[in-house]
Scaffold this motif. Sequence first.
Motif, mmCIF file in Angstrom:
data_model
loop_
_atom_site.group_PDB
_atom_site.id
_atom_site.type_symbol
_atom_site.label_atom_id
_atom_site.label_comp_id
_atom_site.label_asym_id
_atom_site.label_seq_id
_atom_site.Cartn_x
_atom_site.Cartn_y
_atom_site.Cartn_z
ATOM 1 N N PHE A 1 0.829 -1.206 0.000
ATOM 2 C CA PHE A 1 0.000 0.000 0.000
ATOM 3 C C PHE A 1 0.865 1.258 0.000
ATOM 4 C CE2 PHE A 1 -2.886 -3.207 1.679
ATOM 5 C CZ PHE A 1 -4.025 -2.960 0.937
ATOM 6 N N LEU A 2 1.941 1.252 0.799
ATOM 7 C CA LEU A 2 2.821 2.415 0.822
ATOM 8 C C LEU A 2 3.502 2.616 -0.525
ATOM 9 C CD1 LEU A 2 4.515 2.186 4.352
ATOM 10 C CD2 LEU A 2 2.665 3.690 3.608
ATOM 11 N N THR A 3 3.889 1.508 -1.176
ATOM 12 C CA THR A 3 4.521 1.618 -2.491
ATOM 13 C C THR A 3 3.594 2.297 -3.490
ATOM 14 O OG1 THR A 3 5.849 -0.374 -2.128
ATOM 15 C CG2 THR A 3 5.533 0.318 -4.402
ATOM 16 N N PHE B 1 -10.281 -2.715 -4.164
ATOM 17 C CA PHE B 1 -10.232 -3.956 -4.944
ATOM 18 C C PHE B 1 -10.059 -5.163 -4.026
ATOM 19 C CE2 PHE B 1 -6.990 -6.990 -6.521
ATOM 20 C CZ PHE B 1 -7.836 -7.775 -7.292
ATOM 21 N N LEU B 2 -9.138 -5.078 -3.079
ATOM 22 C CA LEU B 2 -8.908 -6.211 -2.178
ATOM 23 C C LEU B 2 -10.131 -6.472 -1.304
ATOM 24 C CD1 LEU B 2 -5.218 -5.553 -1.067
ATOM 25 C CD2 LEU B 2 -6.051 -7.155 -2.782
ATOM 26 N N HIS C 1 1.106 -10.871 2.402
ATOM 27 C CA HIS C 1 2.148 -10.471 1.460
ATOM 28 C C HIS C 1 2.105 -8.973 1.213
ATOM 29 C CE1 HIS C 1 3.929 -9.702 -2.504
ATOM 30 N NE2 HIS C 1 4.693 -10.758 -2.297
ATOM 31 N N SER C 2 0.906 -8.427 0.976
ATOM 32 C CA SER C 2 0.783 -6.995 0.682
ATOM 33 C C SER C 2 1.154 -6.138 1.887
ATOM 34 C CB SER C 2 -0.641 -6.669 0.219
ATOM 35 O OG SER C 2 -1.586 -6.969 1.234
ATOM 36 N N GLU D 1 5.461 -6.964 1.981
ATOM 37 C CA GLU D 1 6.300 -6.909 0.793
ATOM 38 C C GLU D 1 5.949 -5.676 -0.041
ATOM 39 O OE1 GLU D 1 8.871 -8.982 0.371
ATOM 40 O OE2 GLU D 1 8.282 -9.841 2.288
ATOM 41 N N PRO D 2 6.890 -5.178 -0.861
ATOM 42 C CA PRO D 2 6.692 -3.862 -1.490
ATOM 43 C C PRO D 2 5.829 -3.850 -2.741
ATOM 44 C CG PRO D 2 8.864 -4.708 -2.032
ATOM 45 C CD PRO D 2 8.259 -5.674 -1.068
ATOM 46 N N LEU D 3 5.546 -5.016 -3.354
ATOM 47 C CA LEU D 3 4.885 -4.993 -4.652
ATOM 48 C C LEU D 3 3.803 -6.072 -4.750
ATOM 49 C CD1 LEU D 3 8.032 -4.666 -6.945
ATOM 50 C CD2 LEU D 3 6.380 -2.854 -6.450
#
Length: 398
Positions: A317-319, A335-336, A361-362, A365-367
Amino acid sequence: MDNQRLQQNSYIGHRISFVCLVLCGVLALILGVQPKLPSSVTQLLRPAFIAICLLTLHLGGYYKLGATKYQLLNLAYFTIIFFMFPIHSNAIMTYVSILLFIIFFVFAANRKWSRREIALILLAVVVACDIQAVLILYSNPDLLKSSGSSHLDFLGVTVNRNPVAFAITPGTLCGMLVFLYGGNRKSAFSKLFYLMSCLICSFAVFALGCRSAFLSAAAGLTCIVWQKTRDGVTYQDRFWRRALAVSVILLVVFAAYKVSAGTYSARLFDFSDADDNSGRDVLWEEAWNCIDENPVFGNGFGYWEESGHEMGTHNTFLTFMVSTGWVGGILLGWFLLMSLLEILKTRNLIPLSFMAELLLHSWTEPLMDYYAYVPLILAFILTRYLQHKSNDLRTIFA
């Protein structure tokens, strides 16, 4: 004429299409041997699958988009953001990667896969994850006794442990799913194969010590086992199944806790160490500073890397908010949320077991990469089957 059409529809319902074989190949490469593949190969996997789907569009049916239409909304917004800011190499690479992942997901998640195709997709995931799990354990014989370094050996290639753990997790879930729901027609050898696959992948995820992947596997397995207890015919049957499931879960947790003592995997059960975050608090603070520079629409794709950061934000989300602002973050979250609600409407916990990996994962992790989209695709394939084919997943293997 009607009989001929019925026979044709019956054949289509049981066929294995070339598109399915390509998807299985993509899953086998990504989940099995990606660390050994050159980037030039992996970059061709998504566009190749998309191209084949487009060429065979008239041959295969697709379900209504449902929650996946919000991903297309995301893509439309990301396209606007892409053209709003100066276009440079990083921005192009990031945008193209996002575009291909979204289209890859939409085609794979909404295609009308036959029962045999779904069974083959699950088998491809299990075998691929088995291969990566075995190779990781073989290349790192002292994995449990490691120092916890982020880097592992994969047949001579240095890899990060977190993506490997997320890559193996789907094999754990698919192995347990087929073991429990494979039906009576599965031979004893086949049942044993899927059970052993689940155990091997589970141990590999446990030994890797990636907390979010471990929790994904644990939550997913619990969902699958608990759904099996709900499928009991009578109240008494459900009661004894649940009692057995709770006993097994408690026994496994106790055994894992004891085995992890004195190893790097002990951190899986220790949530008191607030400093054990690999510097993520610093990265998150820097990400929020970038977001504050342009909070509504963000700073454009590639801004995080262009501003001198070599590590990702460790939060999807931050990415996206750094690049696309609060609008992009809200659209991704929407969407999620809609995906989760659609899955919950099936009243079946098994698609939710794969969704758990995506959510964790979200968060860490960054992507949104393969290791987010693969479990999401599996969740939607099973959701579509429950919505339109049968509310009993055992019929996949009938």
